[in-house]
Design a protein around this motif. Structure first.
Motif, mmCIF file in Angstrom:
data_model
loop_
_atom_site.group_PDB
_atom_site.id
_atom_site.type_symbol
_atom_site.label_atom_id
_atom_site.label_comp_id
_atom_site.label_asym_id
_atom_site.label_seq_id
_atom_site.Cartn_x
_atom_site.Cartn_y
_atom_site.Cartn_z
ATOM 1 N N HIS A 147 -0.446 59.576 59.223
ATOM 2 C CA HIS A 147 0.606 60.592 59.250
ATOM 3 C C HIS A 147 0.711 61.308 57.918
ATOM 4 N N TYR A 148 1.107 62.569 57.995
ATOM 5 C CA TYR A 148 1.500 63.320 56.806
ATOM 6 C C TYR A 148 2.886 62.848 56.377
ATOM 7 N N PRO A 149 3.237 63.025 55.091
ATOM 8 C CA PRO A 149 4.587 62.652 54.663
ATOM 9 C C PRO A 149 5.694 63.352 55.463
ATOM 10 N N HIS A 150 5.500 64.621 55.810
ATOM 11 C CA HIS A 150 6.562 65.312 56.548
ATOM 12 C C HIS A 150 6.727 64.756 57.967
ATOM 13 N N ASP A 151 5.680 64.195 58.551
ATOM 14 C CA ASP A 151 5.799 63.538 59.865
ATOM 15 C C ASP A 151 6.747 62.351 59.770
ATOM 16 N N VAL A 152 6.587 61.596 58.701
ATOM 17 C CA VAL A 152 7.367 60.380 58.485
ATOM 18 C C VAL A 152 8.817 60.728 58.149
ATOM 19 N N VAL A 153 9.025 61.703 57.293
ATOM 20 C CA VAL A 153 10.395 62.102 56.929
ATOM 21 C C VAL A 153 11.124 62.628 58.164
ATOM 22 N N ALA A 154 10.469 63.477 58.939
ATOM 23 C CA ALA A 154 11.103 64.012 60.151
ATOM 24 C C ALA A 154 11.407 62.886 61.133
ATOM 25 N N GLY A 155 10.462 61.988 61.346
ATOM 26 C CA GLY A 155 10.688 60.872 62.252
ATOM 27 C C GLY A 155 11.828 59.984 61.781
ATOM 28 N N PHE A 156 11.872 59.726 60.486
ATOM 29 C CA PHE A 156 12.937 58.891 59.920
ATOM 30 C C PHE A 156 14.302 59.530 60.159
ATOM 31 N N LEU A 157 14.393 60.829 59.902
ATOM 32 C CA LEU A 157 15.669 61.525 60.086
ATOM 33 C C LEU A 157 16.079 61.586 61.554
ATOM 34 N N ILE A 158 15.119 61.769 62.447
ATOM 35 C CA ILE A 158 15.420 61.776 63.883
ATOM 36 C C ILE A 158 15.981 60.416 64.303
ATOM 37 N N GLY A 159 15.300 59.344 63.919
ATOM 38 C CA GLY A 159 15.776 58.011 64.268
ATOM 39 C C GLY A 159 17.108 57.683 63.636
ATOM 40 N N LEU A 160 17.256 58.029 62.372
ATOM 41 C CA LEU A 160 18.468 57.712 61.617
ATOM 42 C C LEU A 160 19.698 58.424 62.168
ATOM 43 N N THR A 161 19.514 59.601 62.738
ATOM 44 C CA THR A 161 20.670 60.344 63.254
ATOM 45 C C THR A 161 20.853 60.189 64.767
ATOM 46 N N LEU A 162 19.789 60.382 65.536
ATOM 47 C CA LEU A 162 19.943 60.396 66.992
ATOM 48 C C LEU A 162 20.236 59.024 67.595
ATOM 49 N N ALA A 163 19.591 57.983 67.110
ATOM 50 C CA ALA A 163 19.800 56.654 67.702
ATOM 51 C C ALA A 163 21.253 56.184 67.564
ATOM 52 N N PRO A 164 21.841 56.222 66.370
ATOM 53 C CA PRO A 164 23.235 55.783 66.291
ATOM 54 C C PRO A 164 24.208 56.739 66.997
ATOM 55 N N LEU A 165 23.915 58.040 66.977
ATOM 56 C CA LEU A 165 24.788 58.976 67.695
ATOM 57 C C LEU A 165 24.799 58.669 69.191
ATOM 58 N N PHE A 166 23.617 58.446 69.750
ATOM 59 C CA PHE A 166 23.535 58.117 71.171
ATOM 60 C C PHE A 166 24.262 56.804 71.455
ATOM 61 N N ALA A 167 24.036 55.808 70.602
ATOM 62 C CA ALA A 167 24.705 54.510 70.794
ATOM 63 C C ALA A 167 26.221 54.674 70.768
ATOM 64 N N LEU A 168 26.721 55.470 69.840
ATOM 65 C CA LEU A 168 28.165 55.687 69.766
ATOM 66 C C LEU A 168 28.685 56.467 70.976
ATOM 67 N N LEU A 169 27.871 57.354 71.513
ATOM 68 C CA LEU A 169 28.273 58.105 72.705
ATOM 69 C C LEU A 169 28.365 57.216 73.946
ATOM 70 N N VAL A 170 27.474 56.244 74.071
ATOM 71 C CA VAL A 170 27.460 55.417 75.287
ATOM 72 C C VAL A 170 28.250 54.121 75.154
ATOM 73 N N VAL A 171 28.671 53.771 73.956
ATOM 74 C CA VAL A 171 29.379 52.499 73.784
ATOM 75 C C VAL A 171 30.663 52.456 74.614
ATOM 76 N N GLY A 172 31.299 53.594 74.802
ATOM 77 C CA GLY A 172 32.502 53.640 75.627
ATOM 78 C C GLY A 172 32.234 53.285 77.078
ATOM 79 N N ALA A 173 31.044 53.616 77.568
ATOM 80 C CA ALA A 173 30.674 53.271 78.941
ATOM 81 C C ALA A 173 30.175 51.834 79.041
ATOM 82 N N VAL A 174 29.574 51.338 77.983
ATOM 83 C CA VAL A 174 29.013 49.981 78.001
ATOM 84 C C VAL A 174 30.109 48.927 77.818
ATOM 85 N N THR A 175 31.142 49.238 77.058
ATOM 86 C CA THR A 175 32.197 48.262 76.773
ATOM 87 C C THR A 175 32.869 47.719 78.040
#
Length: 186
Positions: free
Chosen positions: A141-169
């Motif tokens: 991978h190029y460095p920008h591939d890794v930075v973009a992937g890191f930022l996508i995971g760092l933001t989207l995964a917890p946002l999605f988890a927080l969005l669905v936690v109300g339904a999972v609880t």
């Protein structure tokens, strides 16, 4: 920068090559184990705590799907296809480079683990960063591939988890009442 990192990687000892190659996938398995421990810890706690642990991997999957869609849109060739000697074999030609899925998964897992178990932040976030960097180090991978992937995971995964936690609880509460020894007559 990619070339400098890959050239440096080629001068490092063989054990570091193996660690970089195997370590990324091993780190992902470590995150799976940490989710299991987090679930065990949250089992008797508030339903929302266990729901966060359950929603975390769903958030990682969501971020991964987004990264796969981006890969098919961007269709960036891997840097290792340019005749550069790398530590690992270059993935097939239909396996695109941008963004790095390993980085998405590592950052997403770390971020959602931190939601569920804040005390892990000091360990899982740096581990995710090292796992992401290893993708450049081994040459796939190029460095920008890794930075973009890191930022996508760092933001989207917890946002999605927080969005669905109300339904999972409520589902966690229901499962607990059904599994309760008192309810089963034990």
């Amino acid at each position: 920068m990619y070339r400098d990192i890959v050239d440096f990687a080629m001068t490092t000892p063989g054990w570091l090559h193996t660690l970089a190659e195997v370590g990324t996938d091993a780190g992902l398995f470590l995150f799976v184990a940490l989710f299991a421990v987090a679930a065990f810890r949250a089992w008797r706690g508030p339903a929302r705590d266990l729901a966060l642990v359950i929603a975390g991997p769903a958030g990682v999957v969501f971020a991964y799907v987004v990264s796969e869609v981006l890969k098919t849109i961007v269709r960036e060739d891997r840097p290792c296809r340019g005749g550069i000697t790398t530590l690992v074999t270059c993935p097939p030609t239909d396996d695109w480079s941008f963004p790095s899925n390993h980085s998405v998964i590592a950052a997403g897992a770390a971020a959602t683990l931190v939601l569920a178990w804040r005390a892990l932040a000091w360990a899982v976030l740096p581990l995710a960063a090292v796992m992401a960097f290893s993708r450049v180090f081994v040459g796939v991978h190029y460095p920008h591939d890794v930075v973009a992937g890191f930022l996508i995971g760092l933001t989207l995964a917890p946002l999605f988890a927080l969005l669905v936690v109300g339904a999972v609880t409520p589902a966690v509460r229901l499962a607990r009442t059904r599994l309760s020894p008192r309810r089963a007559g034990l």
